[in-house]
Design an enzyme around this catalytic site. Structure first.
Site, PDB file in Angstrom:
ATOM      1  N   LYS A  22      70.470  98.118 112.598  1.00 22.76           N
ATOM      2  CA  LYS A  22      70.057  99.023 112.445  1.00 22.76           C
ATOM      3  C   LYS A  22      70.349 100.441 112.402  1.00 22.76           C
ATOM      4  CE  LYS A  22      65.580 100.441 114.510  1.00 22.76           C
ATOM      5  NZ  LYS A  22      66.033 102.073 115.233  1.00 22.76           N
ATOM      6  N   ASN A  23      70.806 100.515 113.906  1.00 30.58           N
ATOM      7  CA  ASN A  23      71.394 101.728 114.865  1.00 30.58           C
ATOM      8  C   ASN A  23      72.648 102.222 114.244  1.00 30.58           C
ATOM      9  OD1 ASN A  23      68.557 102.314 114.977  1.00 30.58           O
ATOM     10  ND2 ASN A  23      69.257 101.864 117.223  1.00 30.58           N
ATOM     11  N   CYS A 117      56.408 110.179 119.302  1.00 30.48           N
ATOM     12  CA  CYS A 117      56.797 109.264 118.430  1.00 30.48           C
ATOM     13  C   CYS A 117      55.420 107.983 119.668  1.00 30.48           C
ATOM     14  CB  CYS A 117      57.362 108.686 118.121  1.00 30.48           C
ATOM     15  SG  CYS A 117      58.489 108.018 119.149  1.00 30.48           S
ATOM     16  N   ARG A 122      60.542 112.950 122.154  1.00 26.50           N
ATOM     17  CA  ARG A 122      61.961 113.316 121.995  1.00 26.50           C
ATOM     18  C   ARG A 122      61.728 114.090 120.539  1.00 26.50           C
ATOM     19  NH1 ARG A 122      61.542 107.283 118.823  1.00 26.50           N
ATOM     20  NH2 ARG A 122      64.563 107.740 118.692  1.00 26.50           N
ATOM     21  N   ASP A 306      66.238 100.155 124.963  1.00 25.15           N
ATOM     22  CA  ASP A 306      66.079  99.571 123.647  1.00 25.15           C
ATOM     23  C   ASP A 306      65.878  97.511 124.199  1.00 25.15           C
ATOM     24  OD1 ASP A 306      66.153 101.319 122.262  1.00 25.15           O
ATOM     25  OD2 ASP A 306      67.317 100.596 121.331  1.00 25.15           O
ATOM     26  N   ARG A 398      60.702  97.324 111.099  1.00 23.13           N
ATOM     27  CA  ARG A 398      61.808  98.088 111.210  1.00 23.13           C
ATOM     28  C   ARG A 398      62.563  98.099 111.568  1.00 23.13           C
ATOM     29  NH1 ARG A 398      58.923 103.209 112.911  1.00 23.13           N
ATOM     30  NH2 ARG A 398      60.906 104.199 112.727  1.00 23.13           N
TER      31      ARG A 398
END
Ligand code: EPU
Length: 419
Positions: A22-23, A117, A122, A306, A398
């Site tokens: 994803k990233n 968030c 952030r 993460d 997500r």
């Protein structure tokens, strides 16, 4: 809202493949804005965040086509509406990744300012300061970033703090700037190297990605390319933990172990045997309970934030006391309260979690608060006695492609309950 029902206690075994990262994919999709031709992306993961990024480009006028091989052809070279509206940015902070490419290519951008968030405040000040140093004018108005520049000009830029998407944003912007840009105190995550590789295949001139200093010689234009998204190192790490906490024995295919060596080392320290080759990792957990392992999160190549929530499940059922220090985000322990509801014994003091390993944890109804927190609750459910119901799993969708299908394939018992 959909939920996951997990019946715990099954030991995982077998082989699975990782999906595209994803990233890595998100900045790559944003980078298509820089190209004067269509770009083909292969191995894109089927995830909500990817759909949101497509929605964002689509809202600006990009054309996105999916072919029979599931490859995406993205034509972002003739955008009409140079803005990222709040409706999209509020659902995905990574929308900020279009800022650099838009200013570099179109000389302007209007991007809703991302708010805080669940994992921290952030801010995006590093992105904005660096873009200013490339010559952009930036105003904040009505909750939007309004950026403009006739032509960005290369500069020596030292980031005040290490930022992954900030490094990506400015690296992308500098590809079309006039002259040379040297970026220091940059992020060194594998996704930075992936993005630089892709941009270079589009005609950019970037050297040093993955090191402390990235040099970008501006070029006049970028062209089409066809690029394959590499496998997701965090997804791989999550499945390694799944095996470790279920006394499992699994092999994960299509992943380069060098992308998660610190994670492999720390999981190995907790007891499982891990072996790997260039393209796969195998793990086998023979001990009845893991050993406790202290971890401190930090930018790559250190232990990734993460993976912090997922790793805490290893420590939660370990034979002893361990410490986790979260140094990247200020509020990334939301999963701990939910884990304690499942019988874990974890105390949080600021950015420090003190984990007393317990022999057994028990199923409960728990609530996901962000992507990696959701993953940790699923992992806890896999090794808990009885049934766990994880609510708000839109967070997991997500960032993990078909997570329950993949885990069930390895022997887990997870059912997606409809809304
Ligand atoms: N920061 C600032 N100012 C900035 C930018 C960052 O103060 O302008 C601070 C942040 O608040 C944070 C730290 O710097 O405390 C690092 O943030 P970073 O900018 O590196 O995070 P990011 O680029 O927004 C990416 C990943 C995150 C991952 C972090 C850290 C993407 C799309 N997102 O976020 O991924 O946690 O790097 O590795 O690449 C996830 O996948 O679950 C996820 C949250």
């Amino acid at each position: 809202m959909e939920k996951l029902l997990i019946k715990g206690g099954n030991s995982l075994s077998g082989k699975i493949s990782c999906s595209g990262a994803k990233n890595a994919a998100l900045p790559m999709i944003a980078s298509t804005i820089l190209s004067n031709e269509s770009v083909v992306l292969k191995n894109l993961p089927y995830l909500q965040d990817i759909t949101t990024m497509f929605e964002l480009l689509g809202s600006m006028g990009a054309e996105i086509l999916l072919d029979e091989n599931m490859d995406f052809t993205i034509s972002s070279f003739d955008l009409k509406d140079i803005q990222a509206r709040y409706e999209l940015v509020k659902t995905m902070r990574a929308s900020i990744l279009v800022l650099g490419p838009l200013v570099a290519k179109y000389g302007k951008a209007r991007i809703a300012l991302p708010g805080g968030c669940a994992i921290g405040s952030r801010p995006v000040n590093y992105h904005l300061d660096a873009l200013k140093q490339l010559g952009a004018k930036i105003k904040l108005k009505n909750g939007y970033i309004e950026a403009s520049a006739n032509k960005l000009v290369g500069s020596n830029i030292r980031f005040d703090g290490v930022t992954v998407t900030g490094t990506e944003n400015i690296m992308m912007a500098a590809t079309l700037a006039q002259g040379v840009t040297v970026l220091t105190n940059v992020a060194k995550e594998p996704e930075i190297i992936d993005l630089a590789d892709m941009l270079n295949s589009m005609g950019a001139d970037i050297k040093g990605a993955g090191t402390d200093e990235i040099t970008i010689k501006g070029v006049n234009e970028l062209f089409g390319t066809s690029f394959t998204i590499p496998a997701d190192r965090i997804e791989a790490g999550t499945y390694l933990v799944a095996a470790a906490v279920t006394n499992g024995s699994i092999t994960i295919d299509s992943i380069n172990p060098n992308r998660l060596m610190k994670v492999i080392n720390m999981i190995e320290r907790s007891g499982p045997k891990i072996s790997f080759d260039d393209n796969s990792i195998s793990i086998s957990m023979d001990k009845d309970r893991p050993d406790p392992v202290d971890i401190t999160t930090a930018p790559f190549p250190e232990f990734p934030t993460d993976m912090q929530a997922q790793f805490s499940v290893i420590n939660a059922i370990s034979r002893g006391v361990s410490n986790i220090y979260e140094t990247v985000f200020e509020n990334r322990f939301m999963h701990i309260l939910e884990l304690n509801r499942m019988g874990c014994d974890i105390e949080v003091k600021g950015n420090h979690a003190i984990i007393k390993g317990v022999e057994s944890i028990y199923g409960a109804e728990v609530m996901a608060t962000d992507l990696r927190a959701s993953a940790s609750l699923i992992l806890a459910g896999l090794c808990a006695k009885g049934e766990t119901v994880v609510d708000r799993i839109y967070h997991i969708d997500r960032g993990y492609e078909r997570i329950e299908e993949k885990l069930n394939y390895l022997g887990a018992n997870i059912v997606r309950l409809p809304s």
